[in-house]
Design an enzyme around this catalytic site. Structure first.
Site, PDB file in Angstrom:
ATOM      1  N   THR A 139      35.315  19.832  13.776  1.00  0.00           N
ATOM      2  CA  THR A 139      36.048  18.904  14.640  1.00  0.00           C
ATOM      3  C   THR A 139      35.938  17.458  14.156  1.00  0.00           C
ATOM      4  O   THR A 139      35.431  17.181  13.073  1.00  0.00           O
ATOM      5  CB  THR A 139      35.582  19.048  16.101  1.00  0.00           C
ATOM      6  N   HIS A 140      36.433  16.542  14.979  1.00  0.00           N
ATOM      7  CA  HIS A 140      36.628  15.146  14.569  1.00  0.00           C
ATOM      8  C   HIS A 140      35.360  14.494  14.026  1.00  0.00           C
ATOM      9  O   HIS A 140      34.264  14.679  14.539  1.00  0.00           O
ATOM     10  CB  HIS A 140      37.162  14.324  15.744  1.00  0.00           C
ATOM     11  N   ASP A 141      35.556  13.739  12.961  1.00  0.00           N
ATOM     12  CA  ASP A 141      34.515  12.908  12.357  1.00  0.00           C
ATOM     13  C   ASP A 141      33.331  13.684  11.792  1.00  0.00           C
ATOM     14  O   ASP A 141      32.281  13.101  11.503  1.00  0.00           O
ATOM     15  CB  ASP A 141      34.000  11.855  13.355  1.00  0.00           C
ATOM     16  N   ASP A 142      33.471  14.988  11.623  1.00  0.00           N
ATOM     17  CA  ASP A 142      32.418  15.751  10.954  1.00  0.00           C
ATOM     18  C   ASP A 142      32.397  15.422   9.469  1.00  0.00           C
ATOM     19  O   ASP A 142      33.425  15.086   8.865  1.00  0.00           O
ATOM     20  CB  ASP A 142      32.642  17.261  11.137  1.00  0.00           C
ATOM     21  N   SER A 159      31.390  14.448  14.964  1.00  0.00           N
ATOM     22  CA  SER A 159      30.458  13.523  14.303  1.00  0.00           C
ATOM     23  C   SER A 159      29.164  14.182  13.843  1.00  0.00           C
ATOM     24  O   SER A 159      28.096  13.575  13.848  1.00  0.00           O
ATOM     25  CB  SER A 159      30.137  12.336  15.224  1.00  0.00           C
TER      26      SER A 159
END
Length: 215
Positions: A139-142, A159
């Site tokens: 998911t986002h910002d990983d 993240s």
């Protein structure tokens, strides 16, 4: 456009799964065979594709792309070690994305494999020689470093930073904002609620470090 010839390094289960994805991309890839240093496999078939011989035969196919089909929780560094030993330029490494994977504009490193049902929810960067088995969620910002292995249904909240050659077992879940250290192993079904140091094996709900136990 002519399909590019493709060699699989390794002749086990991951090679079979990657081959299944490749066969759905006939305009892109033409599977030639597999290379494996286990002499017992030489001359056999993996789902109709021959095991041609050992890695020394790579030199006989200079125009073929190569994909590393090697993954092991007990030897999480092995895929990157083989990649460094072979020392091929990036243009020789095949990046395989199953048609049923969703990448959302992510940048994928050379040699990465995404199997059926993998979902990357936003544009982000995935390292080289990463393997994501079916139904993985990123998911986002990983941040996913080189050589990471995600077993089926492993998932990252936002993240999360996953260090080089870490291994996340089947169904493992990682809470947002955490760091999984290089070479760490997360056991199947684990729920990770805190940072995992490099090289450690964690398992359980919530996940905890294992000492001399198997994940």
């Amino acid at each position: 456009m002519t399909a590019r010839p493709l060699l699989f390094v390794g002749a086990g289960g991951l090679a079979r799964e990657t081959l299944a994805a490749v066969r759905l991309l006939p305009e892109t890839w033409n599977p030639l065979g597999a290379l494996d240093d286990s002499t017992a496999l030489h001359g056999t078939l993996i789902d109709g594709v021959p095991v041609l011989g050992g890695l020394d035969l790579l030199a006989d196919h200079p125009d073929a792309a190569v994909v590393l089909c090697i993954a092991s929780a007990r030897r999480s560094l092995v895929r990157l070690k083989v990649a460094r030993t072979l020392d091929l330029p990036d243009e020789r490494w095949a990046t395989i994305v199953h048609p049923a994977a969703v990448t959302s504009g992510a940048s994928l490193g050379a040699g990465t494999i995404l199997l059926a049902g993998v979902v990357i929810t936003t544009p982000l960067s995935v390292g080289r020689h990463v393997v994501a088995m079916p139904q993985v969620l990123i998911t986002h910002d990983d941040e996913v470093s080189d050589g990471v292995t995600f077993a089926g249904r492993a998932s990252l909240a936002g993240s999360v930073h996953v260090g080089e050659a870490a291994y996340l077992g089947q169904g493992a879940m990682v809470r947002e904002g955490l760091k999984i250290g290089a070479g760490a192993v997360i056991g199947m079904g684990a729920v990770v609620l805190q940072d995992v140091p490099a090289g450690e094996t964690w398992a359980g709900v919530p996940a905890r470090p294992l000492r001399g136990e198997s994940a």
